[in-house]
Design an enzyme around this catalytic site. Structure first.
Site, PDB file in Angstrom:
ATOM      1  N   GLY A  41       0.775  -1.235   0.000  1.00 25.55           N
ATOM      2  CA  GLY A  41       0.000   0.000   0.000  1.00 25.55           C
ATOM      3  C   GLY A  41       0.807   1.285   0.000  1.00 25.55           C
ATOM      4  O   GLY A  41       0.310   2.326   0.437  1.00 25.55           O
ATOM      5  N   SER A  42       2.036   1.258  -0.528  1.00 22.05           N
ATOM      6  CA  SER A  42       2.802   2.514  -0.525  1.00 22.05           C
ATOM      7  C   SER A  42       2.210   3.523  -1.509  1.00 22.05           C
ATOM      8  O   SER A  42       2.231   4.734  -1.259  1.00 22.05           O
ATOM      9  CB  SER A  42       4.285   2.267  -0.813  1.00 22.05           C
ATOM     10  OG  SER A  42       4.488   1.901  -2.148  1.00 22.05           O
ATOM     11  N   ASN A  43       1.664   3.050  -2.622  1.00 21.81           N
ATOM     12  CA  ASN A  43       0.986   3.988  -3.536  1.00 21.81           C
ATOM     13  C   ASN A  43      -0.283   4.531  -2.893  1.00 21.81           C
ATOM     14  O   ASN A  43      -0.609   5.707  -3.066  1.00 21.81           O
ATOM     15  CB  ASN A  43       0.677   3.309  -4.875  1.00 21.81           C
ATOM     16  CG  ASN A  43       1.874   3.332  -5.808  1.00 21.81           C
ATOM     17  OD1 ASN A  43       2.243   4.385  -6.320  1.00 21.81           O
ATOM     18  ND2 ASN A  43       2.497   2.179  -6.001  1.00 21.81           N
ATOM     19  N   HIS A  91       1.892   0.771 -13.279  1.00 21.26           N
ATOM     20  CA  HIS A  91       2.761  -0.370 -13.596  1.00 21.26           C
ATOM     21  C   HIS A  91       4.217   0.101 -13.551  1.00 21.26           C
ATOM     22  O   HIS A  91       4.536   1.167 -14.098  1.00 21.26           O
ATOM     23  CB  HIS A  91       2.406  -0.908 -14.991  1.00 21.26           C
ATOM     24  CG  HIS A  91       3.223  -2.088 -15.379  1.00 21.26           C
ATOM     25  ND1 HIS A  91       2.970  -3.362 -14.895  1.00 21.26           N
ATOM     26  CD2 HIS A  91       4.307  -2.199 -16.182  1.00 21.26           C
ATOM     27  CE1 HIS A  91       3.858  -4.197 -15.396  1.00 21.26           C
ATOM     28  NE2 HIS A  91       4.685  -3.522 -16.177  1.00 21.26           N
ATOM     29  N   ASN A 137      -4.560   2.016 -13.622  1.00 25.95           N
ATOM     30  CA  ASN A 137      -3.575   1.143 -12.973  1.00 25.95           C
ATOM     31  C   ASN A 137      -2.197   1.793 -13.059  1.00 25.95           C
ATOM     32  O   ASN A 137      -1.941   2.587 -13.965  1.00 25.95           O
ATOM     33  CB  ASN A 137      -3.545  -0.216 -13.701  1.00 25.95           C
ATOM     34  CG  ASN A 137      -2.569  -1.189 -13.076  1.00 25.95           C
ATOM     35  OD1 ASN A 137      -2.544  -1.362 -11.858  1.00 25.95           O
ATOM     36  ND2 ASN A 137      -1.748  -1.828 -13.892  1.00 25.95           N
ATOM     37  N   ARG A 168      -4.993  -9.104  -8.834  1.00 26.49           N
ATOM     38  CA  ARG A 168      -5.989 -10.037  -9.358  1.00 26.49           C
ATOM     39  C   ARG A 168      -6.283  -9.685 -10.799  1.00 26.49           C
ATOM     40  O   ARG A 168      -6.426  -8.502 -11.141  1.00 26.49           O
ATOM     41  CB  ARG A 168      -7.313  -9.929  -8.589  1.00 26.49           C
ATOM     42  CG  ARG A 168      -7.280 -10.427  -7.186  1.00 26.49           C
ATOM     43  CD  ARG A 168      -7.082 -11.914  -7.070  1.00 26.49           C
ATOM     44  NE  ARG A 168      -8.158 -12.715  -7.628  1.00 26.49           N
ATOM     45  CZ  ARG A 168      -8.052 -14.034  -7.811  1.00 26.49           C
ATOM     46  NH1 ARG A 168      -6.937 -14.667  -7.507  1.00 26.49           N
ATOM     47  NH2 ARG A 168      -9.054 -14.723  -8.305  1.00 26.49           N
ATOM     48  N   ALA A 178       9.193   7.277  -7.840  1.00 24.21           N
ATOM     49  CA  ALA A 178       8.581   7.971  -8.982  1.00 24.21           C
ATOM     50  C   ALA A 178       7.091   7.654  -9.067  1.00 24.21           C
ATOM     51  O   ALA A 178       6.278   8.534  -9.400  1.00 24.21           O
ATOM     52  CB  ALA A 178       9.292   7.574 -10.276  1.00 24.21           C
TER      53      ALA A 178
HETATM   54  C1  GRF Z   1       3.837  -1.051  -7.415  1.00 23.96           C
HETATM   55  O1  GRF Z   1       5.157  -1.240  -7.849  1.00 23.96           O
HETATM   56  C2  GRF Z   1       2.922  -0.916  -8.590  1.00 23.96           C
HETATM   57  O2  GRF Z   1       3.505  -0.329  -9.697  1.00 23.96           O
HETATM   58  C3  GRF Z   1       2.583  -2.357  -8.897  1.00 23.96           C
HETATM   59  O3  GRF Z   1       2.474  -2.986  -7.646  1.00 23.96           O
HETATM   60  C4  GRF Z   1       3.301  -2.287  -6.706  1.00 23.96           C
HETATM   61  C5  GRF Z   1       2.417  -1.941  -5.551  1.00 23.96           C
HETATM   62  O4  GRF Z   1       3.162  -1.417  -4.470  1.00 23.96           O
HETATM   63  N1  GRF Z   1       1.371  -2.441  -9.688  1.00 23.96           N
HETATM   64  P1  GRF Z   1       2.410  -0.771  -3.245  1.00 23.96           P
HETATM   65  O5  GRF Z   1       1.469  -1.830  -2.662  1.00 23.96           O
HETATM   66  O6  GRF Z   1       1.641   0.417  -3.720  1.00 23.96           O
HETATM   67  O7  GRF Z   1       3.476  -0.417  -2.271  1.00 23.96           O
END
Ligand code: GRF
Length: 212
Positions: A11-13, A108, A106, A90, A172
């Site tokens: 969940g860092s994003n 990536h 999404n 998923r 980034a």
């Molecule tokens: C990220 O690298 C994202 O690009 C990929 O899965 C990872 C998720 O990381 N789809 P986080 O759970 O948001 O830390």
């Protein structure tokens, strides 16, 4: 714009999006965080921020279609206007994806269309690329292939391992995802499912200008 964020793990994003949404001027708010895994660390981040969470455990469903139906119902009930996949591990059915066409994005960790799928950082290192990065795109039935909204370039440096490269790209990602959501909220990126090249406004300054 009301967001629903779908996670499966760390969940860092999600944390970066929570932080972005705290700014008064940011044009979106997170209404719901859904995880398909009960043990996803990101759930605690959402709870700490006072955001509603829901676990929809894929293991409790007979097939993908019934899992996706539950997901769809939860998203509609939350009033989500944009579904944000943030490390959601998923595969989604075509019907579900088409139902959220233009309203699901999404992130990536590569410069798509290069390195779709998994194990992207090692594959980038093995290929010897000098610049990689991350991409935010609209989700379409074909994995990692939807219209690109924004990208950030990240240099590969001498001695990089997949871990060091992943960490640099992740930084980034945390800047790129709020940026891409702002583009959508501002009407500068859109996809109606027919011709994204005409629909999408891809005006986006490079977030990182690598000097090599
Ligand atoms: C990220 O690298 C994202 O690009 C990929 O899965 C990872 C998720 O990381 N789809 P986080 O759970 O948001 O830390």
């Amino acid at each position: 714009m009301k967001l629903a964020v779908l996670i499966s793990g760390r969940g860092s994003n999600l944390a970066a999006l929570i932080e972005a949404c705290r700014a008064e001027a940011f044009p979106a708010e997170i209404g719901l965080v859904i995880s398909n895994r009960p043990d996803a660390a990101g759930l605690a981040l959402a709870k700490q921020a006072g955001i509603a969470t829901q676990i929809i455990d894929h293991k409790t469903f007979d097939d993908r279609a019934s899992f996706d139906a539950a997901l769809d119902a939860a998203l509609h009930a939350s009033g989500a206007e944009l579904v944000v996949l943030a490390g959601f591990m998923r595969l989604l059915t075509d019907d579900f994806v088409n139902g959220w066409r233009g309203r699901m994005i999404n992130i990536h960790p590569s410069l798509l269309p290069a390195f779709k799928g998994t194990d992207v950082h090692q594959r980038a290192l093995d290929a010897g690329v000098k610049i990689t990065g991350c991409t935010v795109h609209f989700v379409t039935p074909e994995m990692d292939s939807g219209p690109i909204i924004a990208q950030a370039a990240v240099p590969v440096v001498a001695g990089d391992t997949s871990e060091t490269l992943a960490a640099r790209i992740l930084d980034a990602e945390h800047a790129l995802y709020p940026h891409a959501i702002r583009l959508i909220c501002d009407g500068r990126a859109s996809f109606d499912g027919t011709d994204h090249k005409k629909e999408a406004d891809t005006v986006c300054p490079p977030l990182i200008s690598p000097s090599i």
